[in-house]
Design a protein around this motif. Structure first.
Motif, short mmCIF file in Angstrom:
data_model
loop_
_atom_site.label_atom_id
_atom_site.label_comp_id
_atom_site.label_asym_id
_atom_site.label_seq_id
_atom_site.Cartn_x
_atom_site.Cartn_y
_atom_site.Cartn_z
N ILE A 175 8.14 20.25 -10.62
CA ILE A 175 9.37 19.48 -10.40
C ILE A 175 9.90 18.91 -11.71
O ILE A 175 11.09 19.05 -12.03
N VAL A 176 9.03 18.25 -12.49
CA VAL A 176 9.50 17.54 -13.70
C VAL A 176 9.43 18.40 -14.95
O VAL A 176 10.00 18.04 -15.98
N GLY A 177 8.70 19.53 -14.87
CA GLY A 177 8.57 20.38 -16.05
C GLY A 177 7.30 20.09 -16.82
O GLY A 177 6.74 18.99 -16.76
N GLU A 178 6.86 21.08 -17.58
CA GLU A 178 5.59 20.96 -18.30
C GLU A 178 5.68 20.00 -19.49
O GLU A 178 4.67 19.50 -19.97
N ARG A 179 6.89 19.75 -19.99
CA ARG A 179 7.03 18.90 -21.16
C ARG A 179 7.25 17.43 -20.81
O ARG A 179 7.49 16.61 -21.71
N ALA A 180 7.20 17.10 -19.55
CA ALA A 180 7.41 15.71 -19.13
C ALA A 180 6.26 14.83 -19.61
O ALA A 180 5.11 15.27 -19.72
N SER A 181 6.58 13.58 -19.85
CA SER A 181 5.57 12.64 -20.32
C SER A 181 4.64 12.25 -19.18
O SER A 181 4.94 12.44 -18.00
N ALA A 182 3.49 11.65 -19.58
CA ALA A 182 2.50 11.24 -18.58
C ALA A 182 3.06 10.17 -17.65
O ALA A 182 2.74 10.12 -16.46
N GLU A 183 3.93 9.30 -18.22
CA GLU A 183 4.52 8.24 -17.40
C GLU A 183 5.43 8.82 -16.31
O GLU A 183 5.40 8.37 -15.16
N ILE A 184 6.23 9.81 -16.67
CA ILE A 184 7.13 10.43 -15.69
C ILE A 184 6.34 11.16 -14.61
O ILE A 184 6.66 11.09 -13.42
N ILE A 185 5.29 11.85 -15.04
CA ILE A 185 4.45 12.57 -14.08
C ILE A 185 3.80 11.59 -13.11
O ILE A 185 3.77 11.81 -11.88
N GLU A 186 3.28 10.47 -13.64
CA GLU A 186 2.63 9.48 -12.78
C GLU A 186 3.64 8.84 -11.82
O GLU A 186 3.34 8.64 -10.64
N LYS A 187 4.82 8.52 -12.33
CA LYS A 187 5.85 7.90 -11.50
C LYS A 187 6.30 8.85 -10.39
O LYS A 187 6.43 8.44 -9.22
N THR A 188 6.50 10.13 -10.71
CA THR A 188 6.92 11.11 -9.71
C THR A 188 5.83 11.32 -8.66
O THR A 188 6.13 11.46 -7.46
N THR A 189 4.58 11.33 -9.11
CA THR A 189 3.45 11.48 -8.18
C THR A 189 3.43 10.36 -7.16
O THR A 189 3.23 10.58 -5.96
N MET A 190 3.66 9.14 -7.63
CA MET A 190 3.66 7.98 -6.73
C MET A 190 4.88 8.01 -5.80
O MET A 190 4.78 7.66 -4.62
N GLU A 191 6.03 8.41 -6.32
CA GLU A 191 7.24 8.46 -5.48
C GLU A 191 7.10 9.47 -4.35
O GLU A 191 7.58 9.24 -3.24
N LEU A 192 6.43 10.58 -4.63
CA LEU A 192 6.24 11.62 -3.61
C LEU A 192 5.05 11.31 -2.70
O LEU A 192 4.84 12.03 -1.71
N GLY A 193 4.28 10.28 -3.03
CA GLY A 193 3.12 9.93 -2.22
C GLY A 193 1.95 10.85 -2.42
O GLY A 193 1.03 10.88 -1.59
N LEU A 194 1.97 11.61 -3.51
CA LEU A 194 0.89 12.58 -3.75
C LEU A 194 -0.36 11.94 -4.33
O LEU A 194 -1.38 12.63 -4.51
N ASP A 195 -0.29 10.64 -4.64
CA ASP A 195 -1.47 9.94 -5.15
C ASP A 195 -2.38 9.49 -4.02
O ASP A 195 -3.51 9.05 -4.26
N LYS A 196 -1.91 9.62 -2.77
CA LYS A 196 -2.70 9.20 -1.61
C LYS A 196 -3.61 10.34 -1.15
O LYS A 196 -3.34 11.51 -1.42
N PRO A 197 -4.71 10.01 -0.47
CA PRO A 197 -5.60 11.06 0.06
C PRO A 197 -4.91 11.89 1.14
O PRO A 197 -3.87 11.50 1.68
N PHE A 198 -5.53 13.01 1.46
CA PHE A 198 -4.92 13.97 2.38
C PHE A 198 -4.56 13.35 3.72
O PHE A 198 -3.43 13.53 4.21
#
Length: 308
Positions: free
Chosen positions: A38-61
């Protein structure tokens, strides 16, 4: 009848739970990072972490699945992770394309399939029967992708008679080639099934009795034999409607049709979980209702069948 329909509708609950659970699990264990897509391979760690939390992918299955199911019970299919558009609206936009393709393909499938099957059965073991059986065997053995590309080359590139991709202004000419490919692919199965069912019925004692009484061959075939042979044929036809309405992924992809099938394929490659889940739930509902229509059609064709 009403109690039967109520029981069948209640079966939607375990079906939807099973479809969503299996699909969600498969998408969860498939290798690859959806956030990176979604964010691209060149995205920063902060953007990746923020997107992960927004999509709820940081939660268990189990938490992700329960959140999705809670939204689904409210009729919310979610939004695409890629373009943030409503999944329900995206399906509604693409479904008319699939409906047109399904209708044209079904007409071709029914007319050609049943006609060829009946002719082949009535003229069993004649040169006509052998020729039709050979054609249907070739049709069964030919992949849709091959027949699609072949027809695109013949009618689109060589003869330049028909468009080979897209829907253009939505006219019939844009659907003719994909409908022909999809319809003929289904017609060969209908033809073989029709022939088999007709041969089984034609050998019955009551058919021989009708012929012995001097009943004309047309009445014997089209009134007595076909009516009793139609139950398995109608089962196949209605189930094929369900398959057509969910969108033939290969056909829509080959001819670049913006229908449900190609939409699902693109979502799978993009790891767009809400879109894939929404499409699969939608397809599961269509197949359940197709099964229900099959049972109702049984009683209409053969009044001896009753719902218990």
């Amino acid at each position: 009848m009403l109690s039967y329909l109520a029981r069948r509708l209640l079966l939607l609950i375990p079906v939807i739970i099973g479809v969503t659970l299996v699909t969600f699990l498969l998408l969860y264990v498939v290798p690859g990072d959806v956030v990176t897509l979604i964010v691209g391979e060149r995205a920063s760690a902060e953007i990746i972490e923020k997107t992960t939390m927004e999509l709820g992918l940081d939660k268990p299955f189990h938490e992700q699945y329960l959140i999705y199911m809670s939204k689904l019970t409210r009729g919310d299919l979610g939004k695409s992770n890629v373009n943030h558009q409503s999944v329900a609206k995206s399906i509604a936009i693409r479904f008319p394309v699939t409906i047109k393709l399904a209708i044209f393909s079904f007409i071709i499938s029914v007319i050609i399939g049943i006609l060829v099957g009946v002719i082949s059965a009535v003229r069993q073991n004649t040169p006509m029967d052998q020729m039709l059986r050979s054609i249907t065997l070739i049709g069964v053995s030919t992949p849709v992708i091959f027949s699609g590309l072949l027809m695109m080359y013949i009618f689109g590139v060589w003869l330049k008679l028909l468009p080979i991709s897209g829907v253009g202004d939505g006219g019939l000419k844009h659907y003719l080639l994909p409908s022909l490919v999809l319809g003929l692919n289904s017609a060969v199965f209908n033809a073989r099934l029709t022939r088999s069912c007709m041969l089984e019925v034609i050998r019955q004692d009551y058919i021989r009795t009708a012929r012995a009484k001097g009943v004309s061959e047309k009445i014997v075939i089209y009134k007595h034999a076909m009516r009793n042979a139609m139950i398995p044929i109608i089962t196949n036809l209605i189930m094929s409607i369900g398959a057509l309405l969910t969108g033939s992924a290969l056909t829509e992809t080959i001819f670049a049709l913006p229908g449900i099938g190609s939409f699902t394929i693109n979502a799978v490659f993009a790891r767009d979980v809400p879109v894939v889940m929404g499409c699969f739930v939608f397809q599961a509902l269509i197949f359940v209702f197709a099964n229900l229509f099959v049972d109702i059609a049984y009683a209409i064709i053969n009044p001896r069948i009753r719902f218990n």
